[in-house]
Motif scaffolding. Structure first.
Motif, PDB file in Angstrom:
ATOM      1  N   ALA A   4       0.879  -1.312   0.005  1.00  0.00           N
ATOM      2  CA  ALA A   4       0.055  -0.087   0.182  1.00  0.00           C
ATOM      3  C   ALA A   4       1.032   1.238  -0.149  1.00  0.00           C
ATOM      4  N   ASN A   5       0.473   2.275  -0.877  1.00  0.00           N
ATOM      5  CA  ASN A   5       1.068   3.552  -0.923  1.00  0.00           C
ATOM      6  C   ASN A   5       0.104   4.453   0.115  1.00  0.00           C
ATOM      7  N   LYS A   6       0.438   4.724   1.311  1.00  0.00           N
ATOM      8  CA  LYS A   6      -0.538   5.490   2.217  1.00  0.00           C
ATOM      9  C   LYS A   6      -0.569   6.871   2.001  1.00  0.00           C
ATOM     10  N   TYR A   7       0.405   7.396   1.113  1.00  0.00           N
ATOM     11  CA  TYR A   7       0.361   8.734   1.120  1.00  0.00           C
ATOM     12  C   TYR A   7      -0.041   9.244  -0.401  1.00  0.00           C
ATOM     13  N   LYS A   8      -0.487   8.225  -1.067  1.00  0.00           N
ATOM     14  CA  LYS A   8      -1.345   8.436  -2.475  1.00  0.00           C
ATOM     15  C   LYS A   8      -2.027   9.537  -2.486  1.00  0.00           C
ATOM     16  N   ASP A   9      -3.130   9.799  -1.583  1.00  0.00           N
ATOM     17  CA  ASP A   9      -3.993  10.853  -1.606  1.00  0.00           C
ATOM     18  C   ASP A   9      -3.548  12.402  -1.848  1.00  0.00           C
ATOM     19  N   VAL A  12      -1.701  12.753  -5.184  1.00  0.00           N
ATOM     20  CA  VAL A  12      -2.864  13.009  -6.187  1.00  0.00           C
ATOM     21  C   VAL A  12      -3.114  14.290  -6.010  1.00  0.00           C
ATOM     22  N   ASN A  13      -3.515  14.883  -4.859  1.00  0.00           N
ATOM     23  CA  ASN A  13      -4.127  16.284  -4.550  1.00  0.00           C
ATOM     24  C   ASN A  13      -2.920  17.319  -4.994  1.00  0.00           C
ATOM     25  N   LYS A  14      -1.680  17.001  -4.651  1.00  0.00           N
ATOM     26  CA  LYS A  14      -0.752  17.840  -5.069  1.00  0.00           C
ATOM     27  C   LYS A  14      -0.812  18.156  -6.544  1.00  0.00           C
ATOM     28  N   TYR A  15      -0.529  17.057  -7.282  1.00  0.00           N
ATOM     29  CA  TYR A  15      -0.588  17.192  -8.959  1.00  0.00           C
ATOM     30  C   TYR A  15      -1.817  17.711  -9.524  1.00  0.00           C
ATOM     31  N   ASP A  16      -3.046  17.364  -8.921  1.00  0.00           N
ATOM     32  CA  ASP A  16      -4.134  17.521  -9.615  1.00  0.00           C
ATOM     33  C   ASP A  16      -4.583  19.146  -9.622  1.00  0.00           C
ATOM     34  N   ASN A  17      -3.293  19.848  -8.767  1.00  0.00           N
ATOM     35  CA  ASN A  17      -3.392  21.223  -8.571  1.00  0.00           C
ATOM     36  C   ASN A  17      -2.203  21.873  -8.964  1.00  0.00           C
ATOM     37  N   VAL A  74       4.850   4.813 -16.582  1.00  0.00           N
ATOM     38  CA  VAL A  74       4.118   4.355 -15.410  1.00  0.00           C
ATOM     39  C   VAL A  74       4.012   5.565 -14.651  1.00  0.00           C
ATOM     40  N   GLU A  75       2.660   6.023 -14.258  1.00  0.00           N
ATOM     41  CA  GLU A  75       2.351   7.156 -13.748  1.00  0.00           C
ATOM     42  C   GLU A  75       1.277   6.895 -12.751  1.00  0.00           C
ATOM     43  N   LEU A  76       1.442   7.446 -11.440  1.00  0.00           N
ATOM     44  CA  LEU A  76       0.496   7.079 -10.388  1.00  0.00           C
ATOM     45  C   LEU A  76      -0.731   8.132 -10.539  1.00  0.00           C
ATOM     46  N   VAL A  77      -0.529   9.293 -10.791  1.00  0.00           N
ATOM     47  CA  VAL A  77      -1.624  10.285 -10.837  1.00  0.00           C
ATOM     48  C   VAL A  77      -2.725  10.442 -12.057  1.00  0.00           C
ATOM     49  N   GLU A 186       4.285  18.118   3.413  1.00  0.00           N
ATOM     50  CA  GLU A 186       4.998  19.128   2.558  1.00  0.00           C
ATOM     51  C   GLU A 186       5.262  18.612   1.217  1.00  0.00           C
ATOM     52  N   ILE A 187       5.044  17.291   1.052  1.00  0.00           N
ATOM     53  CA  ILE A 187       5.273  16.740  -0.261  1.00  0.00           C
ATOM     54  C   ILE A 187       6.378  16.208  -0.858  1.00  0.00           C
ATOM     55  N   PHE A 188       7.604  17.154  -0.725  1.00  0.00           N
ATOM     56  CA  PHE A 188       8.807  16.741  -1.192  1.00  0.00           C
ATOM     57  C   PHE A 188       9.686  16.328  -0.118  1.00  0.00           C
ATOM     58  N   ASN A 189      10.276  15.156  -0.209  1.00  0.00           N
ATOM     59  CA  ASN A 189      11.604  14.941   0.624  1.00  0.00           C
ATOM     60  C   ASN A 189      12.931  15.276   0.121  1.00  0.00           C
TER      61      ASN A 189
END
Ligand SMILES: C[S@@+](CC[C@H](N)C(=O)[O-])C[C@H]1O[C@@H](n2cnc3c(N)ncnc32)[C@H](O)[C@@H]1O
Length: 264
Positions: A4-9, A12-17, A74-77, A186-189
């Motif tokens: 599972a990717n528990k940070y997917k949401d 997705v929210n970052k790249y949708d915006n 391959v792309e997640l979003v 913060e999205i970016f590590n």
């Protein structure tokens, strides 16, 4: 078993915006794209089969497919994938899937080159980072090439802390040694360069290169993008950058790094 990717949401929210497709439009940001493509081409062989994981809107995958390589993206979003598909209409040698670096749906030893140019920015614990690295290596053929993009800590301090006024936010995330804690919201590590390399110690790979893909361009962005530099001088600067981007002096300053290794 599915991982599972528990940070997917939040990803997705970052790249949708965010207008990912416009990311390389600034001249100062073009160094990253041109340099990465330069190194990809350096290691490609005739007929190489390429996988790009986290392909975004397809800037690299499309460029490589146009050169004639067979590319799988391959792309997640979904929103990024939609743009990738629009941008790559008519390119029959480019296949795209929605997918996650943590669960690649490919057999072992499938591709001659595997590019992971982005997913490492959005992984927030050791287990996920190790999994992303091992999945990328797993689907690469022996003697094939894997490339991983990552962000050095200095880039976050400069771009987020200083330029975007986020120093007070960073203060709570700073470790004593100057590293920045992984903070999913913060999205970016980010990494110290030697720490990124340490993650490969137990993998079946040989280190080839660490490349500062933006080099000093982010620090010079006011000159490069602000109309203070002629096109001719810009190209001279890029030429100089290409000759120095493997040097340690430039690595910590770059907004992005490229770790290149060979599968044994
Ligand atoms: C900064 S963009 C880079 C896009 C493209 N590779 C490039 O370099 O221009 C990072 C991309 O990685 C994707 N991504 C993030 N986490 C991912 C994951 N776990 N699996 C696959 N893609 C992921 C994001 O959705 C985004 O499109």
């Amino acid at each position: 078993m599915k991982y599972a990717n528990k940070y997917k949401d939040i990803i997705v929210n970052k790249y949708d915006n965010y207008k990912e497709d416009e990311r390389f439009n600034r001249k100062s940001q073009s160094f990253e794209f041109r340099t990465t493509l330069h190194y990809i081409q350096k290691f490609l062989k005739k007929g190489s089969k390429i996988l790009e994981i986290g392909a975004g809107t397809g800037r690299y995958s499309i460029a490589l497919a146009k050169m004639g390589y067979d590319v799988v993206a391959v792309e997640l979003v979904e929103s990024n994938l939609k743009v990738l598909r629009e941008n790559s209409k008519g390119l029959n040698n480019l296949i795209s899937y929605q997918g996650d670096v943590l669960n690649l749906q490919f057999e072992d030893n499938t591709f001659d080159m595997v590019l992971c140019l982005g997913p490492m920015y959005h992984l927030f614990n050791k287990r996920d980072k190790n999994r992303a690295i091992s999945e990328t290596i797993r689907v690469c053929k022996p003697k094939g090439i894997c490339m991983f993009a990552y962000i050095p800590h200095t880039s976050i301090l400069w771009n987020y802390g200083v330029r975007k006024g986020g120093l007070s936010h960073l203060a709570y995330a700073l470790n004593k040694d100057g590293s920045i804690k992984d903070t999913p919201k913060e999205i970016f590590n980010s990494y110290f360069i030697e720490d990124f390399a340490k993650q490969f110690q137990k993998t079946n790979t040989t280190f080839l290169k660490n490349v500062a893909t933006d080099g000093l361009a982010p620090l010079m962005r006011d000159y490069i993008d602000g109309g203070k530099m002629s096109d001719e001088n810009f190209e001279l600067l890029y030429k100089l950058h290409l000759t120095t981007c493997e040097r340690l002096d430039h690595q910590g300053y770059s907004s992005h790094m490229l770790y290149i290794c060979k599968k044994n």
